[in-house]
Design a protein around this motif. Sequence first.
Motif, PDB file in Angstrom:
ATOM      1  N   ILE A 217      -7.111 -70.167  32.032  1.00 36.38           N
ATOM      2  CA  ILE A 217      -5.878 -71.490  32.191  1.00 36.38           C
ATOM      3  C   ILE A 217      -5.335 -71.395  33.432  1.00 36.38           C
ATOM      4  CG2 ILE A 217      -5.536 -70.960  29.667  1.00 36.38           C
ATOM      5  CD1 ILE A 217      -3.102 -69.165  30.403  1.00 36.38           C
ATOM      6  N   GLY A 218      -5.781 -70.647  34.326  1.00 34.97           N
ATOM      7  CA  GLY A 218      -5.417 -70.621  35.620  1.00 34.97           C
ATOM      8  C   GLY A 218      -4.292 -69.644  36.003  1.00 34.97           C
ATOM      9  N   VAL A 219      -3.586 -69.898  36.821  1.00 31.78           N
ATOM     10  CA  VAL A 219      -2.412 -68.887  37.376  1.00 31.78           C
ATOM     11  C   VAL A 219      -1.003 -69.374  36.945  1.00 31.78           C
ATOM     12  CG1 VAL A 219      -4.053 -68.199  39.107  1.00 31.78           C
ATOM     13  CG2 VAL A 219      -2.247 -70.058  39.615  1.00 31.78           C
ATOM     14  N   PRO A 220      -0.215 -68.577  37.040  1.00 31.69           N
ATOM     15  CA  PRO A 220       1.354 -68.831  36.722  1.00 31.69           C
ATOM     16  C   PRO A 220       1.724 -69.887  37.693  1.00 31.69           C
ATOM     17  CG  PRO A 220       1.119 -66.342  36.208  1.00 31.69           C
ATOM     18  CD  PRO A 220      -0.002 -66.905  36.829  1.00 31.69           C
ATOM     19  N   VAL A 221       2.552 -70.920  37.246  1.00 28.56           N
ATOM     20  CA  VAL A 221       3.046 -71.956  38.350  1.00 28.56           C
ATOM     21  C   VAL A 221       4.094 -71.356  38.958  1.00 28.56           C
ATOM     22  CG1 VAL A 221       2.216 -74.069  37.016  1.00 28.56           C
ATOM     23  CG2 VAL A 221       4.511 -73.044  36.402  1.00 28.56           C
ATOM     24  N   PRO A 222       4.446 -72.169  40.153  1.00 30.09           N
ATOM     25  CA  PRO A 222       5.693 -71.514  40.861  1.00 30.09           C
ATOM     26  C   PRO A 222       6.920 -70.975  40.113  1.00 30.09           C
ATOM     27  CG  PRO A 222       4.744 -73.107  41.824  1.00 30.09           C
ATOM     28  CD  PRO A 222       4.016 -73.297  40.749  1.00 30.09           C
ATOM     29  N   LEU A 223       7.679 -69.935  40.399  1.00 31.64           N
ATOM     30  CA  LEU A 223       8.839 -69.397  39.844  1.00 31.64           C
ATOM     31  C   LEU A 223       8.718 -68.977  38.451  1.00 31.64           C
ATOM     32  CD1 LEU A 223      11.188 -72.486  40.442  1.00 31.64           C
ATOM     33  CD2 LEU A 223      11.274 -70.187  41.754  1.00 31.64           C
ATOM     34  N   THR A 224       7.282 -68.615  37.938  1.00 28.14           N
ATOM     35  CA  THR A 224       6.853 -68.219  36.581  1.00 28.14           C
ATOM     36  C   THR A 224       6.240 -66.721  36.910  1.00 28.14           C
ATOM     37  OG1 THR A 224       6.484 -70.253  35.976  1.00 28.14           O
ATOM     38  CG2 THR A 224       5.767 -68.698  34.511  1.00 28.14           C
ATOM     39  N   ASP A 225       6.476 -65.684  36.218  1.00 27.57           N
ATOM     40  CA  ASP A 225       5.767 -64.494  36.026  1.00 27.57           C
ATOM     41  C   ASP A 225       5.094 -64.492  34.631  1.00 27.57           C
ATOM     42  OD1 ASP A 225       6.541 -63.049  38.643  1.00 27.57           O
ATOM     43  OD2 ASP A 225       8.501 -62.728  37.847  1.00 27.57           O
ATOM     44  N   ALA A 226       4.193 -63.880  34.790  1.00 27.28           N
ATOM     45  CA  ALA A 226       3.420 -63.540  33.367  1.00 27.28           C
ATOM     46  C   ALA A 226       2.825 -62.092  33.596  1.00 27.28           C
ATOM     47  CB  ALA A 226       2.287 -64.406  33.122  1.00 27.28           C
ATOM     48  N   ARG A 227       2.290 -61.418  32.237  1.00 28.97           N
ATOM     49  CA  ARG A 227       2.139 -60.194  32.275  1.00 28.97           C
ATOM     50  C   ARG A 227       1.310 -60.129  30.833  1.00 28.97           C
ATOM     51  NH1 ARG A 227       7.104 -56.554  34.162  1.00 28.97           N
ATOM     52  NH2 ARG A 227       6.997 -56.917  36.585  1.00 28.97           N
ATOM     53  N   ILE A 228       0.607 -59.033  30.774  1.00 26.80           N
ATOM     54  CA  ILE A 228      -0.276 -58.731  29.869  1.00 26.80           C
ATOM     55  C   ILE A 228       0.085 -57.305  29.029  1.00 26.80           C
ATOM     56  CG2 ILE A 228      -2.610 -58.256  28.708  1.00 26.80           C
ATOM     57  CD1 ILE A 228      -2.199 -61.048  29.569  1.00 26.80           C
ATOM     58  N   VAL A 229       0.888 -57.181  27.949  1.00 28.10           N
ATOM     59  CA  VAL A 229       1.145 -56.114  27.437  1.00 28.10           C
ATOM     60  C   VAL A 229       0.369 -55.638  26.109  1.00 28.10           C
ATOM     61  CG1 VAL A 229       3.476 -56.456  28.353  1.00 28.10           C
ATOM     62  CG2 VAL A 229       2.869 -57.130  25.820  1.00 28.10           C
ATOM     63  N   ASP A 230       0.832 -54.602  25.827  1.00 28.85           N
ATOM     64  CA  ASP A 230      -0.167 -54.027  24.500  1.00 28.85           C
ATOM     65  C   ASP A 230       0.485 -54.822  23.314  1.00 28.85           C
ATOM     66  OD1 ASP A 230       1.946 -52.148  22.582  1.00 28.85           O
ATOM     67  OD2 ASP A 230       2.304 -52.267  24.711  1.00 28.85           O
TER      68      ASP A 230
END
Length: 578
Positions: free
Chosen positions: A387-400
């Motif tokens: 799906i690509g990468v986070p757009v500017p000003l956006t954080d994303a993570r993978i959690v349990d």
Amino acid sequence: MDAVGVASRPWHRFYEPGVSTTPDVPAFPVHGFLRQSAQRHPAVTAMILVSTHPAFDRRFTYAHLDALSDRFAANLLRRGLQKGDRVAISLNNIPQYVIAAYGIWKAGGVVVQVNPLYRGNDLGFILKDSAPRFAVVLARFYNQFAEVLPHTAIEAVIVTRIHDFFPPLFRFLYGLTRAKKEGDVLPPEPKVIGYLEMVRGPRLSRAVEVAQDDLAVLQYTGGTTGLAKGAMLSHRNLVSNITQMRVWLTDLKEGEERILSVAPFFHVYGLTVCMNLSVAVAATNIMVLMPGFVARTTAEAAAKYRPTIFPGAPPIYLAINQLKDVEKYDLRSIRACVSGSSSLPVEVQKRFEELTGARLVEGYGLSEASPVTHANPIYGARKVGSIGVPVPLTDARIVDSERGERELGPNEVGEMIIRGPQVMQGYWNNPRETAGVLRNDWLFTGDIARMDEDGFFFIEDRKKDMVNIGGLKVFPREVEEVLYQHPKVREAAVVGVSSRVRGEMLVAHVVPQDGGDPRALKRELRDFCAARLAPYKVPRRFEIVQEIPKTVGIPKALRRVIREQEQARGEAEPEEEG
């Protein structure tokens, strides 16, 4: 889990030149974009309504759009609209939608998004929950509203006819020959106001003062848990997401672009990436008058009006690819397309790019985030299946995925969470559901995903769609990706249904490219999957169908409906042996 440094955002190094990691977000409400475009580019065509005959197409300049929305706002205020009051819009993609939305925002109101095909309980719930004082509807759908009106707080219904903004001659001819037959007449009801009344009279002298954190839109969605909820999107949320998309499309030229708006405005993707982005860059918004999505009509409009940007979804691009004589349409004006709603099959992407010369990239979003959070770089590096990468000003993570408290490392699979200025304020009148998805400023998406070492994200599946087969987890999406590789498969959807033997089993619904022996195709598909998947991931049953049920608007497979059909069938029919 809150400390975020540069090292934890590996995706930034894949941003294209010119894409700022921290773009400046305008400090005005959504309608500030219209004021700006009308001042800078008053004579630029803001909207084209493409009708059934070229002579009857209608154009509006930015000066005209600004004036019409001013009058709509002034008339709402004269009728008693107060700041923060809700106004429902239930229209397809026609100029009346854009005029009404910007008029509501100028008057300090809140747009309630309503799918025009909703009726009965679905429509009644949204109108009761959001409690709008006014509604804007198409005449041919008025009866659906009339049924639920007595149970709502709606004081007046602003009714528009499909031909209200046709050129005068066409409006006259349509009114004489087809209006009554199509239901395009104003109902003689006391609560009804004709739309044209709302765009007459004095202009708004001054827009109502609106703060960035004031509510702009209620976007009803099944969300991350399946029940209808109103995502509360503020002016800051929408302006931020418009800005994020504006910088992501690196070669946008203000006042020169043409955006083909097939994605419906009542869906937040169409609202942001088609309607509002058009206004923000003073682009021409091309709206095609058609019943739902019609590939040939869309191709004809594209060949005539030469769009440069074409936001959509995989089934839209697939349908254009499969037009038998598609080569006769010159689609080479299209430069960039961002695909959302579901995974973009490589075959669809490759064929569409061959036809158009455009760059078609997969992105990701959800109603709770205005909606875009991720996208592949348009002209830069992209990864198949991502799906690509986070757009500017956006954080994303993978959690349990069990508790959501432990951050996972590269290529570990868990729930994706998101943080950014486009994330909603919460769910309207629903603090319990809000608390479930908004935790410590992070939006828990309900999507199972992984992030690779470069910061590219890959959706494995919806958390609720994951299938447990004898203790082994299977994501339907990975099976669908294999099925799409088969040359005889046009569309595919895989679901899990209960099984007395395994707890759950996989069932695949397949729309074939052409006719043929269904039994032979089932055997072929079973063998095809068996050669590419672990045994427990091979569907136990294949169903050859004429169509796959999809959501209205941005088409996405309705797995819930397929699951219900198969659950009933599964209780009556034995499992097929693989």
